[in-house]
Design an enzyme around this catalytic site. Structure first.
Site, short mmCIF file in Angstrom:
data_model
loop_
_atom_site.label_atom_id
_atom_site.label_comp_id
_atom_site.label_asym_id
_atom_site.label_seq_id
_atom_site.Cartn_x
_atom_site.Cartn_y
_atom_site.Cartn_z
N LEU A 66 0.83 -1.21 0.00
CA LEU A 66 0.00 0.00 0.00
C LEU A 66 0.86 1.26 0.00
CD1 LEU A 66 -2.54 -1.49 2.54
CD2 LEU A 66 -3.05 -0.83 0.17
N PRO A 67 0.28 2.41 -0.35
CA PRO A 67 1.09 3.62 -0.56
C PRO A 67 1.83 4.14 0.67
CG PRO A 67 -1.06 3.88 -1.59
CD PRO A 67 -1.11 2.60 -0.81
N THR A 104 6.35 0.42 2.15
CA THR A 104 7.36 1.20 2.86
C THR A 104 6.64 2.19 3.76
OG1 THR A 104 8.87 1.06 0.99
CG2 THR A 104 9.32 2.78 2.61
N LYS A 179 15.25 -0.60 5.43
CA LYS A 179 14.85 0.02 4.15
C LYS A 179 15.16 1.53 4.15
CE LYS A 179 12.24 1.08 0.53
NZ LYS A 179 12.52 0.79 -0.84
N LYS A 254 9.61 10.61 -0.05
CA LYS A 254 8.85 9.91 1.01
C LYS A 254 9.83 9.14 1.90
CE LYS A 254 6.10 5.78 1.66
NZ LYS A 254 5.54 4.58 1.06
P1 NAD Z 1 0.89 2.46 -6.23
O1 NAD Z 1 0.26 3.75 -5.86
O2 NAD Z 1 1.15 2.15 -7.65
O3 NAD Z 1 0.00 1.24 -5.63
C1 NAD Z 1 -0.69 1.28 -4.41
C2 NAD Z 1 -2.04 0.60 -4.62
O4 NAD Z 1 -2.73 0.54 -3.38
C3 NAD Z 1 -2.94 1.34 -5.61
O5 NAD Z 1 -3.34 0.44 -6.63
C4 NAD Z 1 -4.12 1.78 -4.75
O6 NAD Z 1 -5.35 1.79 -5.44
C5 NAD Z 1 -4.11 0.73 -3.66
N1 NAD Z 1 -4.80 1.15 -2.44
C6 NAD Z 1 -4.71 2.34 -1.77
N2 NAD Z 1 -5.49 2.31 -0.66
C7 NAD Z 1 -6.07 1.08 -0.62
C8 NAD Z 1 -6.97 0.45 0.27
N3 NAD Z 1 -7.45 1.08 1.36
N4 NAD Z 1 -7.37 -0.82 0.00
C9 NAD Z 1 -6.89 -1.47 -1.10
N5 NAD Z 1 -6.04 -0.92 -2.00
C10 NAD Z 1 -5.64 0.34 -1.75
O7 NAD Z 1 2.24 2.37 -5.37
P2 NAD Z 1 3.49 1.40 -5.62
O8 NAD Z 1 4.50 2.10 -6.48
O9 NAD Z 1 3.00 0.04 -5.99
O10 NAD Z 1 4.11 1.38 -4.13
C11 NAD Z 1 3.54 0.58 -3.11
C12 NAD Z 1 4.50 0.59 -1.92
O11 NAD Z 1 5.77 0.09 -2.34
C13 NAD Z 1 4.77 1.98 -1.34
O12 NAD Z 1 4.79 1.88 0.06
C14 NAD Z 1 6.13 2.35 -1.92
O13 NAD Z 1 6.84 3.26 -1.11
C15 NAD Z 1 6.79 1.00 -1.98
N6 NAD Z 1 7.89 0.88 -2.98
C16 NAD Z 1 7.70 1.33 -4.25
C17 NAD Z 1 8.74 1.21 -5.17
C18 NAD Z 1 8.56 1.70 -6.60
O14 NAD Z 1 9.56 1.80 -7.31
N7 NAD Z 1 7.34 2.02 -7.04
C19 NAD Z 1 9.94 0.60 -4.81
C20 NAD Z 1 10.10 0.10 -3.52
C21 NAD Z 1 9.03 0.24 -2.61
#
Ligand code: NAD
Length: 308
Positions: A66-67, A104, A179, A254
């Site tokens: 999740l975000p 994260t 992390k 973030k």
């Molecule tokens: P993203 O925004 O693409 O995906 C998050 C998903 O969560 C979305 O599809 C959203 O609709 C869903 N969501 C939000 N609230 C919700 C709820 N209450 N119930 C169900 N679904 C819900 O983000 P991402 O890039 O996939 O990142 C996700 C996590 O991974 C974050 O914490 C980010 O910091 C971490 N991360 C991302 C990367 C990267 O390169 N994108 C790398 C390492 C870690």
């Protein structure tokens, strides 16, 4: 019989991770607030469900991606007015299931969810990842796990299906600490690399020649080796593709904010991390367009002198 996973959060990262669980033979119940992401998960072989409560029914594992920490807490611990999450999901997860939060978030978020799970006799680990969207799709993520040794062992079959390297950093919250430290260091060596390359270019050096020299010298580091920030020096990196992410400036900000928050709690001095956060923030707001959506290696543009 194949084990069942509830996967909550099928965005850029979660979509690829859930697809790899399906490939590894898990049955995956998928839930996301966005219909398009649910549809993509169904195409990858997951079973889309209408709410998180339905996703966790009878499962062996729950994985969330999740975000941010506020959303993670609202999903597991409940908060009114946030989509599906007005009731604590912990009330619906089978006691025998293992919960893996791969988002994260701040270590404090993980510890709060972990403590509530513990009170209910449930098992929880934080398991944030290193590696971006490509590694999530390829199943080559690195996982940094916080939790008991027995929960770590129990988490391995799921994590090995989504990643290439799995580490136990310590108890609940320790995965997030690892992390945060890793990404703060990444921010520092990326800004340092961009700064050194710009100094060389401003003094007449070819950035490719300077990079080759530093790669075989004491300045060698991951940013220089795998992710050169100057366009044209390396193929297949964001700098050579107009800084398309990759890993966005906003996500780096973030993570640097989480590092600052952790440093306040532990009274640690992080002058380099603080400087890196300020540099990325200045970069994000420099010029007319918001640079937050660009790859973090675009920090090179912050150093570049405007064309005369
Ligand atoms: P993203 O925004 O693409 O995906 C998050 C998903 O969560 C979305 O599809 C959203 O609709 C869903 N969501 C939000 N609230 C919700 C709820 N209450 N119930 C169900 N679904 C819900 O983000 P991402 O890039 O996939 O990142 C996700 C996590 O991974 C974050 O914490 C980010 O910091 C971490 N991360 C991302 C990367 C990267 O390169 N994108 C790398 C390492 C870690």
């Amino acid at each position: 019989m194949s084990k069942t996973v509830a996967f909550i959060g099928l965005g850029n990262m979660g979509g690829g991770m859930a697809a790899n669980l399906v490939k590894a033979g898990f049955k995956v119940n998928a839930f996301d607030l966005m219909a398009a992401n649910l549809k993509a998960a169904a195409e990858a072989g997951c079973t889309p469900v209408e709410c998180a409560k339905a996703a966790v029914k009878g499962v062996d594992y729950v994985v969330s991606m999740l975000p941010n920490g506020a959303i993670v807490e609202s999903v597991y611990l409940g908060a009114s007015g946030n989509g599906d999450a007005s009731e604590p999901l912990l009330d619906y997860i089978p006691k025998s299931a293992l919960i893996l939060d791969c988002s994260t978030v701040a270590p404090a978020n993980s510890r709060r969810v972990g403590a509530e799970a513990d009170k209910r006799g449930m098992q929880f680990v934080d398991a944030p990842v290193s590696g971006g969207v490509a590694a999530a799709a390829a199943g080559t993520l690195a996982f940094m796990v916080g939790g008991s040794e027995s929960n770590f062992d129990a988490a391995k079959p799921v994590l090995n299906a989504m990643g290439a390297n799995v580490f136990r950093a310590g108890d609940v919250g320790a995965g997030q600490v690892a992390k945060i430290c890793n990404n703060m260091l990444l921010a520092i060596h990326m800004t340092g690399t961009a700064e050194a390359l710009q100094l060389g270019m401003d003094n007449g050096l070819d950035p490719k020649v300077l990079s080759d020299i530093m790669l075989k010298s004491s300045g060698c580091n991951w940013s220089l080796e795998k992710y050169n920030p100057v366009p044209g020096v390396m193929d297949n990196v964001p700098s050579s593709n107009d800084y398309q992410p990759g890993f966005m400036v906003d996500l780096m900000l973030k993570d640097l904010s989480l590092a600052m928050e952790a440093s306040v709690g532990s009274q640690s001095s992080i002058p380099m991390g603080t400087a890196a956060r300020n540099l990325f923030n200045l970069h994000k707001n420099s010029g007319e367009e918001d640079k937050g959506l660009k790859d973090f290696s675009s920090i090179q543009q912050f150093y570049a002198k405007p064309a005369p």
